[in-house]
Enzyme design. Sequence first.
Site, PDB file in Angstrom:
ATOM      1  N   ASP A   1      32.399  39.775  43.404  1.00 32.83           N
ATOM      2  CA  ASP A   1      32.591  38.553  42.647  1.00 32.83           C
ATOM      3  C   ASP A   1      31.837  38.758  41.326  1.00 32.83           C
ATOM      4  OD1 ASP A   1      33.140  35.691  42.192  1.00 32.83           O
ATOM      5  OD2 ASP A   1      30.977  35.481  42.470  1.00 32.83           O
TER       6      ASP A   1
ATOM      7  N   ASP B   1      30.567  36.038  38.707  1.00 31.92           N
ATOM      8  CA  ASP B   1      29.513  35.075  38.369  1.00 31.92           C
ATOM      9  C   ASP B   1      28.635  34.765  39.577  1.00 31.92           C
ATOM     10  OD1 ASP B   1      30.550  34.808  35.719  1.00 31.92           O
ATOM     11  OD2 ASP B   1      32.125  33.529  36.540  1.00 31.92           O
TER      12      ASP B   1
END
Length: 180
Positions: free
Chosen positions: A10, A12
């Site tokens: 992922d 952020d």
Amino acid sequence: MTTVSAILFDRDGTLVADVPYNGDPERVRPLPGAREAVALARSHGLATGVVSNQSGIGRGLLTTGQVRRVNERADALLGGLDLWLFCPHTPEDGCPCRKPRPGLVRAAAVRLGVPPAACLVVGDIAADVLAARAAGARGVLVPNAATAPEERRRFADDSAPDVLTAVRDALGAAAGRTPA
């Protein structure tokens, strides 16, 4: 156990500091251990990629170009990953690519030329782990201050304290060692 051939991160809150709806490449800051985690995975011959929800596009808060420029900056700071995919849709759109649905993970696996079962998805919220599972991959939660306590409890057996440990554990498991 399936051998890990690719690690999908992922963006952020996992690789870079979470700046909500960030469209400014100058605000990109790698998290501690992120660059090292990417380098470690690559040094072991693993494909690397990012799968990220970017609903700011669908909400009209960001453009696709802004997200691409932020991704390019993150890629440069992290030492280069093989693939960057993002879902531009809002949660209300019900698209198949938005995590926790499996679309991004499956698309990344296809583009990297590996089966989803050979992918490890590392993220900071339940949607990341659930997307991995829905795609037939393994997910690891790397909680941070924004991770809900119930998510921490739910995925306690599939978590790591940081992204570098998540990669080290995956490499240890792939070599037949028990993760620390």
